[in-house]
Design an enzyme around this catalytic site. Structure first.
Site, PDB file in Angstrom:
ATOM      1  N   HIS A  83       0.815  -1.222   0.000  1.00  0.00           N
ATOM      2  CA  HIS A  83       0.000   0.000   0.000  1.00  0.00           C
ATOM      3  C   HIS A  83       0.843   1.264   0.000  1.00  0.00           C
ATOM      4  O   HIS A  83       0.352   2.334  -0.330  1.00  0.00           O
ATOM      5  CB  HIS A  83      -1.066  -0.019   1.108  1.00  0.00           C
ATOM      6  CG  HIS A  83      -0.583   0.251   2.496  1.00  0.00           C
ATOM      7  ND1 HIS A  83      -0.277  -0.737   3.394  1.00  0.00           N
ATOM      8  CD2 HIS A  83      -0.385   1.418   3.160  1.00  0.00           C
ATOM      9  CE1 HIS A  83       0.084  -0.187   4.552  1.00  0.00           C
ATOM     10  NE2 HIS A  83       0.027   1.112   4.433  1.00  0.00           N
ATOM     11  N   ASP A 219       1.356  -7.741   2.376  1.00  0.00           N
ATOM     12  CA  ASP A 219       1.406  -6.305   2.075  1.00  0.00           C
ATOM     13  C   ASP A 219       2.844  -5.817   1.876  1.00  0.00           C
ATOM     14  O   ASP A 219       3.390  -5.108   2.711  1.00  0.00           O
ATOM     15  CB  ASP A 219       0.732  -5.545   3.225  1.00  0.00           C
ATOM     16  CG  ASP A 219       0.377  -4.123   2.831  1.00  0.00           C
ATOM     17  OD1 ASP A 219       0.885  -3.629   1.808  1.00  0.00           O
ATOM     18  OD2 ASP A 219      -0.408  -3.485   3.562  1.00  0.00           O
ATOM     19  N   SER A 644       3.937   2.139   8.478  1.00  0.00           N
ATOM     20  CA  SER A 644       3.770   1.127   7.444  1.00  0.00           C
ATOM     21  C   SER A 644       5.072   0.932   6.698  1.00  0.00           C
ATOM     22  O   SER A 644       5.724   1.899   6.316  1.00  0.00           O
ATOM     23  CB  SER A 644       2.693   1.548   6.459  1.00  0.00           C
ATOM     24  OG  SER A 644       1.466   1.148   6.965  1.00  0.00           O
TER      25      SER A 644
HETATM   26  N1  ARG Z   1      -4.679   0.404   7.572  1.00  0.00           N
HETATM   27  C1  ARG Z   1      -3.376   0.405   7.028  1.00  0.00           C
HETATM   28  C2  ARG Z   1      -2.698   1.782   7.250  1.00  0.00           C
HETATM   29  O1  ARG Z   1      -3.258   2.637   7.847  1.00  0.00           O
HETATM   30  C3  ARG Z   1      -3.329  -0.062   5.628  1.00  0.00           C
HETATM   31  C4  ARG Z   1      -4.042   0.775   4.629  1.00  0.00           C
HETATM   32  C5  ARG Z   1      -3.996   0.313   3.204  1.00  0.00           C
HETATM   33  N2  ARG Z   1      -5.048  -0.588   2.835  1.00  0.00           N
HETATM   34  C6  ARG Z   1      -6.334  -0.238   2.492  1.00  0.00           C
HETATM   35  N3  ARG Z   1      -7.190  -1.179   2.232  1.00  0.00           N
HETATM   36  N4  ARG Z   1      -6.752   0.991   2.370  1.00  0.00           N
HETATM   37  O2  ARG Z   1      -2.262   2.475   6.409  1.00  0.00           O
HETATM   38  N1  ASP Z   2      -1.281   1.196   8.016  1.00  0.00           N
HETATM   39  C1  ASP Z   2      -0.583   2.287   8.669  1.00  0.00           C
HETATM   40  C2  ASP Z   2       0.397   2.998   7.745  1.00  0.00           C
HETATM   41  O1  ASP Z   2       0.175   3.093   6.567  1.00  0.00           O
HETATM   42  C3  ASP Z   2       0.037   1.820   9.925  1.00  0.00           C
HETATM   43  C4  ASP Z   2      -0.904   2.016  11.065  1.00  0.00           C
HETATM   44  O2  ASP Z   2      -1.628   3.011  11.070  1.00  0.00           O
HETATM   45  O3  ASP Z   2      -0.874   1.187  11.953  1.00  0.00           O
HETATM   46  O4  ASP Z   2       1.338   3.603   8.151  1.00  0.00           O
END
Ligand code: ARG
Ligand code: ASP
Length: 727
Positions: A83, A219, A644
């Site tokens: 991502h 990921d 991330s």
């Molecule tokens: N939650 C994770 C972070 O905050 C991964 C986000 C990417 N994935 C998504 N389905 N939007 O960034």
């Molecule tokens: N998914 C998040 C990021 O993109 C990490 C988190 O918020 O835990 O940095």
């Protein structure tokens, strides 16, 4: 018996006390070092951060300002999340060459794909410059003057403090302005895409599984840093060569067991761990619900189109994921703050704080802080809500409005800076907007507009909604704006921007979208923003004093600075948790779980045929364990957005995983960290290597890595032999 219980309780308390926090890597001696050793760390803090020798920090660059990455080979190969590489992967994708769907692998260095707006930044060294930054402010009385002086000091110090010509000095504040640190950095701008799994692996579970455990997402994506002949940063050039890092992370194939030590090293973006209860109340009851509702509507519209049309799906994939991510996070955060009683707990802590202030005889300095917070948060409420609506509706989620807002800024620029500035910005806009319109679909956006403008009118504070929008017919307005505005089409926009400033502004003022945005933005910039900024400045100043007071009066507490996009160390253990009554989550997932979630043809839970074949044949090479393929694991490391792509590192400094998310129950950790349920989610490095090697056949990349077995003491050459034998 009683004393045994007490001892146990004390032990549990101590263990919990050792969790949480994001620490400055150059200041780990003492408490952090002791805690990490207690948790099982075998390294010294010099191995993590050192100015005199290469250390872990030399392998952990900031990835494009928003994510983290780590160097894993002597040839500048870096690993980050899928991502985090998503924009780059999408930019190189088309319906014909669909790397999002099929993945991308460079089997030779010549095939690696350059990226225009992608850079990584290494930290060379960190220094405390608090005294220098605060020089000359003691005599100033007004908050605004102090801030101005501080900004001037920062600007001049950034220029005068020693650094090499290709490096940069950046000064950042910690503990809300109670400490300042200098970061000397090196930024590399030639970063090429090397590999990405198909989204069905890299984004498996997509938005349904996002922020959720148990998780089964691979990921990750791979890039390579290129440098000039002298191994220094350089703009993209064919002549550039792979960067030779000061340090790269060896990769451990031993895997992790529950309670193993883990360290996550990266660039957490922003946390607010020291907010007063009244601020959290506002977030939980007003701001989060408003933002959630706006995004709820935008997402439903986009999703409807994406499911029906593959071209739209590619155009909107990245935007959709971006909107969905924080939408879902705010929902989890709101729930978690409620469930963990964060507000009540903060109120108790505040009462205790107030007592301490009295006991220390510091009423004059700190006695009114909490009352002042109450007053100011009450006062800021309508401005904060109106601001959030403006940001969410105009700037973030309605594309036509956000692109039109750029035109509004262009007019402001003309008024404030004159013709030359106007022309420069205009040229930039014309060139830059190509990217935007490539992924813009007016039919999708029109439906989004219809929904969001309705919310804006009905739900944002009345006094800041332009009069012309009162009693407006939404359907008619929508049809008029999208039917008439030149800004829905790139060709028309270019034409609109042709001519001198007078002509352009004239044309803009006749444009329906422009008229609307101008009214909304005028209200915002004249009536909301100035007042918001004024109250917010007061709140920041209170927050700084509150922080200072806590540092002074709670000396024994583990006071860590809020995240600010600088390099931090967080540590903990591999650990499951209990999300709710009678439910226990184990800390590991396996490929079996991917197949359990498999829904053929589904856009979130499809599984590539080759992965199913490998699963059926249990063909895991040297990466599986006891006939199973590990996929993800969780730990007690305190992370946030920006973490991330951060490396998860074992007790000896080897890479064991890649951080990419947090669990649903613990998403409130940005505001209130509860060690019982806050967990970070990592993809197991063995799954990454399995996909690279067995799924993609990228042996060229595997051969660059240093693979180790610290627990079993097997040499790298032996591992290589094993790897070839197991093929
Ligand atoms: N939650 C994770 C972070 O905050 C991964 C986000 C990417 N994935 C998504 N389905 N939007 O960034
Ligand atoms: N998914 C998040 C990021 O993109 C990490 C988190 O918020 O835990 O940095």
């Amino acid at each position: 018996m009683k004393s045994l219980k007490l001892l146990l309780l004390l032990l549990v308390f101590q263990m919990q006390a050792q969790q949480g926090g994001m620490w400055i890597p150059s200041l780990l001696q003492g408490m952090n070092e002791r805690e990490m050793k207690n948790l099982g760390m075998k390294m010294s803090v010099e191995d993590i951060y050192s100015v005199n020798k290469s250390s872990l920090k030399d392998a952990v660059p900031h990835f494009n300002g928003g994510c983290t990455s780590e160097v894993i080979s002597p040839k500048g190969l870096i690993l980050t999340n899928h991502h985090c590489g998503f924009d780059a992967i999408q930019t190189h994708s088309s319906v014909k060459n669909d790397y999002l769907t099929n993945g991308f692998w460079a089997y030779k260095m010549e095939d690696e794909l350059p990226n225009e707006d992608l850079e990584v930044t290494f930290i060379v060294r960190i220094e405390d410059v608090t005294a220098k930054v605060l020089e000359g402010i003691a005599t100033l009385t007004s908050e605004a003057d102090k801030q101005k002086k501080i900004q001037e000091n920062i600007a001049s110090l950034s220029k005068s403090l020693p650094k090499e010509s290709w490096q940069e000095n950046k000064i950042r504040t910690f503990y809300e302005g109670n400490q300042y640190m200098l970061f000397v950095t090196e930024t590399f701008k030639d970063v090429r895409l090397v590999g990405a799994p198909p989204s069905a692996i890299g984004k498996f579970g997509s938005d349904t599984d996002n922020w959720v455990w148990p998780r089964h997402t691979g990921d990750f994506s791979l890039f390579r840093i290129y440098a000039d002949k002298n191994n220094r940063p350089a703009a993209y050039s064919k002549e550039n060569v792979p960067y030779v890092p000061k340090h790269f992370l060896p990769i451990s194939l031993d895997g992790v067991a529950e309670d193993d030590f883990t360290l996550v090293f990266g660039y957490p973006g922003r946390t607010s761990e020291y907010l007063p209860a009244v601020a959290i109340e506002q977030i939980v009851n007003e701001l989060n619900p408003a933002k959630i509702e706006v995004r709820d509507k935008a997402l439903k519209v986009q999703d409807g189109f994406m499911r029906k049309d593959n071209a739209i799906k590619i155009q909107y994939a990245s935007k959709y994921a971006g909107i969905a991510n924080y939408w879902k996070k705010w929902i989890g955060e709101t729930q978690g703050l409620k469930k963990s009683n964060a507000i009540e707990i903060k109120k108790k802590q505040e009462a205790a704080f107030q007592d301490k202030v009295v006991k220390a005889g510091k009423q004059a300095e700190y006695g009114n802080l909490l009352a002042d917070f109450e007053k100011n948060y009450k006062e800021i409420a309508p401005y904060a809500l109106s601001r959030d609506y403006f940001i969410e509706v105009v700037l973030r989620n309605t594309e036509l409005l956000s692109v039109t807002y750029k035109m509004y800024q262009l007019e402001q620029l003309l008024n404030n800076k004159g013709e030359q500035a106007f022309n420069d910005r205009k040229t930039n806009l014309i060139n830059g907007l190509g990217e935007f319109y490539k992924d813009f679909n007016a039919a999708v956006d029109e439906k989004v507009f219809e929904q969001l403008i309705d919310l804006y009118i009905k739900k944002s504070p009345k006094q800041f909604v332009p009069e012309s929008l009162n009693n407006v017919n939404i359907k008619a307005l929508t049809a008029e704006v999208y039917g008439q505005s030149a800004l829905v089409d790139y060709k028309d926009v270019r034409e609109l921007l042709t001519g001198d400033s007078k002509t352009v502004i004239e044309k803009l003022k006749n444009d329906k979208a422009y008229q609307l945005v101008r009214e909304m933005a005028d209200k915002f910039t004249k009536e909301v923003a100035p007042k918001y900024d004024e109250i917010n400045l007061r709140i920041s100043s209170l927050q700084r004093t509150y922080m200072k007071a806590q540092l002074e009066l709670n000396k024994e507490a583990r006071n860590f600075p809020d995240a600010n996009s600088t390099l931090r160390v967080t540590y903990g253990k591999v650990k499951g948790y209990e999300p709710k009554d009678a439910t226990i989550y184990k800390p590991f997932t396996y490929l079996d779980g991917v197949l359990e979630k498999y829904i053929p043809g589904d856009y979130e839970f499809d599984v590539p045929k080759k992965l199913i074949d490998l699963y059926n044949a249990k063909d895991y090479g040297i990466y599986g364990k006891n006939g199973k393929m590990p996929v993800c694991f969780i730990g007690t490391n305190h992370t946030t957005g920006g973490n991330s792509g951060s490396p998860a590192i074992d007790a000896q400094g080897n890479l064991i995983g890649l951080n990419f998310d947090r669990v649903w129950e613990g998403t409130m950790s940005d505001i209130y960290y509860d060690p019982a349920i806050c967990r970070n989610v990592m993809v197991d490095i063995r799954y990454v290597l399995f996909i690279m090697d067995k799924y993609a056949g990228a042996k060229n990349l595997i051969d660059e890595l240093k693979i180790v077995h610290p627990k079993q003491n097997i040499s790298t050459t032996k591992i290589k032999k094993l790897r070839y034998k197991k093929r």
